[in-house]
Design an enzyme around this catalytic site. Structure first.
Site, PDB file in Angstrom:
ATOM      1  N   HIS A   1     -45.086  48.722 -32.147  1.00 11.51           N
ATOM      2  CA  HIS A   1     -44.292  47.723 -32.825  1.00 11.51           C
ATOM      3  C   HIS A   1     -43.340  47.342 -31.767  1.00 11.51           C
ATOM      4  O   HIS A   1     -42.914  45.960 -31.902  1.00 11.51           O
ATOM      5  CB  HIS A   1     -43.443  47.846 -34.049  1.00 11.51           C
ATOM      6  CG  HIS A   1     -42.397  46.996 -34.546  1.00 11.51           C
ATOM      7  ND1 HIS A   1     -41.269  46.978 -34.117  1.00 11.51           N
ATOM      8  CD2 HIS A   1     -42.661  45.953 -35.348  1.00 11.51           C
ATOM      9  CE1 HIS A   1     -40.421  46.089 -34.718  1.00 11.51           C
ATOM     10  NE2 HIS A   1     -41.526  45.132 -35.409  1.00 11.51           N
TER      11      HIS A   1
ATOM     12  N   HIS B   1     -48.608  46.209 -43.359  1.00 16.37           N
ATOM     13  CA  HIS B   1     -47.628  46.195 -42.391  1.00 16.37           C
ATOM     14  C   HIS B   1     -47.214  47.348 -41.497  1.00 16.37           C
ATOM     15  O   HIS B   1     -47.005  48.499 -42.076  1.00 16.37           O
ATOM     16  CB  HIS B   1     -46.280  45.755 -43.129  1.00 16.37           C
ATOM     17  CG  HIS B   1     -45.044  45.559 -42.074  1.00 16.37           C
ATOM     18  ND1 HIS B   1     -44.013  46.531 -41.843  1.00 16.37           N
ATOM     19  CD2 HIS B   1     -44.930  44.607 -41.088  1.00 16.37           C
ATOM     20  CE1 HIS B   1     -43.148  46.003 -40.994  1.00 16.37           C
ATOM     21  NE2 HIS B   1     -43.681  44.946 -40.453  1.00 16.37           N
TER      22      HIS B   1
HETATM   23  O1  G3P Z   1     -44.960  40.233 -38.187  1.00 14.89           O
HETATM   24  C1  G3P Z   1     -44.511  40.138 -39.175  1.00 14.89           C
HETATM   25  C2  G3P Z   1     -43.848  41.402 -39.699  1.00 14.89           C
HETATM   26  O2  G3P Z   1     -44.405  42.534 -39.120  1.00 14.89           O
HETATM   27  C3  G3P Z   1     -42.341  41.464 -39.447  1.00 14.89           C
HETATM   28  O3  G3P Z   1     -41.930  41.609 -38.192  1.00 14.89           O
HETATM   29  O4  G3P Z   1     -40.611  43.127 -36.829  1.00 14.89           O
HETATM   30  O5  G3P Z   1     -42.072  44.181 -38.363  1.00 14.89           O
HETATM   31  O6  G3P Z   1     -43.207  43.049 -36.434  1.00 14.89           O
HETATM   32  P1  G3P Z   1     -42.086  43.131 -37.342  1.00 14.89           P
HETATM   33 CA    CA Z   2     -45.203  42.310 -36.860  1.00 12.21          CA
END
Ligand code: G3P
Ligand code: CA
Length: 300
Positions: free
Chosen positions: A51, A9
């Site tokens: 992000h 992530h």
């Molecule tokens: O894209 C799924 C995960 O990354 C959660 O969302 O807000 O971190 O992009 P975000």
């Molecule tokens: Ca994401």
């Protein structure tokens, strides 16, 4: 895609500032299955791996370009050219009002020399490493804020799909999962733009889980917030909502976000979080800031 997958992530973002090329190389070396790219366009239409549509909580933009904020006080990626963005230093995520970093025990804010990069640069890193190591690690790009981009007269989705196709990501076999929170946009990607990629519908609000059947008409999986899977704790054990079983009945994979060893909230330990969601709730993968910990749990 039958085994449970580990998605880095924003890279190995528990250890290095999120979405830096260094955090991606670190995640790659951990042997994750997929590395995530959140995508926002620059003024000159270069997809930047970042992000938010804003720059001021992960860069030194406020110091370098103090006069370039909008009326709301924020600095927008879309107001800067790629060359300008390249002059910024990337910092560990912080609150722009207080200057304090969000995750206190992570990489120290302001140390090192990290830069923003384009989607193409990251694909070339991952594809280059796939050649030099013989591994086959995938990409997991996200179309960020499509409505905002449209209002600004930008075609983020079309630009991203063209880049994906140019780099060989065209069908479900090509080790790329495309994700978006905006259901209309993801449906458009399948129905109007005729993408054959593996598509994941991200879910922000719990009421959206009612639309699962419709999601299954165009998506291959869902990416819910992990709390939407948890129901309540009874005698020390979690019970679950019907989200995962309903999704599985519709043939949808479930990749919840975000597994953070330093922000446990509902759980006492990270092991409890992984055991509860990956094993007991039987999800198919995890977005995690700590890919090494999830990989080692799954190997056990
Ligand atoms: O894209 C799924 C995960 O990354 C959660 O969302 O807000 O971190 O992009 P975000
Ligand atoms: Ca994401």
């Amino acid at each position: 895609m039958d085994e449970k997958i580990v998605i880095a992530h924003r890279g190995a973002s528990g250890y290095l500032p999120e979405h830096t090329i260094e955090s991606k190389a670190m995640a790659y070396a951990m042997n994750v299955d997929f590395i995530e790219q959140d995508l926002v366009l620059s003024k000159d239409n270069v997809p930047i791996v970042i992000h938010d549509i804003y720059l001021d909580d992960v860069t030194d933009v406020a110091t370098k370009f103090p006069n370039r904020k909008r009326k709301d006080g924020r600095f927008y990626v879309i107001d800067f050219t790629f060359n300008e963005l390249k002059t910024l230093q990337v910092l560990e995520r912080f609150n722009p009002k207080t200057g304090k970093q969000v995750y206190r025990k992570r990489y120290p804010k302001g140390k090192g020399n990290f830069k923003l990069h384009s989607f193409q640069e990251e694909i070339e890193l991952i594809q280059g490493l796939n050649i030099s190591t013989g591994k086959n690690i995938g990409i997991y790009p996200e179309i960020k804020a499509p409505e905002f981009h449209q209002k600004e007269g930008k075609q983020l989705t079309e630009i991203v799909l063209k880049i994906l196709s140019d780099y060989g990501y065209k069908t479900q076999k090509d080790n790329c999962i495309l994700q978006c929170f905006d259901a209309k946009e993801l449906e458009r990607i399948r129905v109007t733009l005729k993408s054959e990629l593996f598509l994941v519908q991200l879910i922000e609000f719990t009421e959206e889980t009612k639309n699962l059947k419709h999601f299954a008409t165009y998506a291959d999986g869902i990416g819910p917030w992990y709390k939407q899977i948890l129901d309540k704790k009874v005698n020390g054990k979690w019970t679950f909502t019907s989200l995962v079983s309903n999704a599985h009945k519709l043939g949808l994979k479930v990749h919840p976000y975000t597994f953070r060893a330093d922000a446990l909230e509902e759980f006492s330990t990270f092991d409890e979080m992984m055991q509860t969601l990956l094993i007991e709730a039987n999800v198919d993968g995890a977005f995690t800031d700590f890919p090494d910990k999830v990989l080692s749990f799954l190997q056990k």
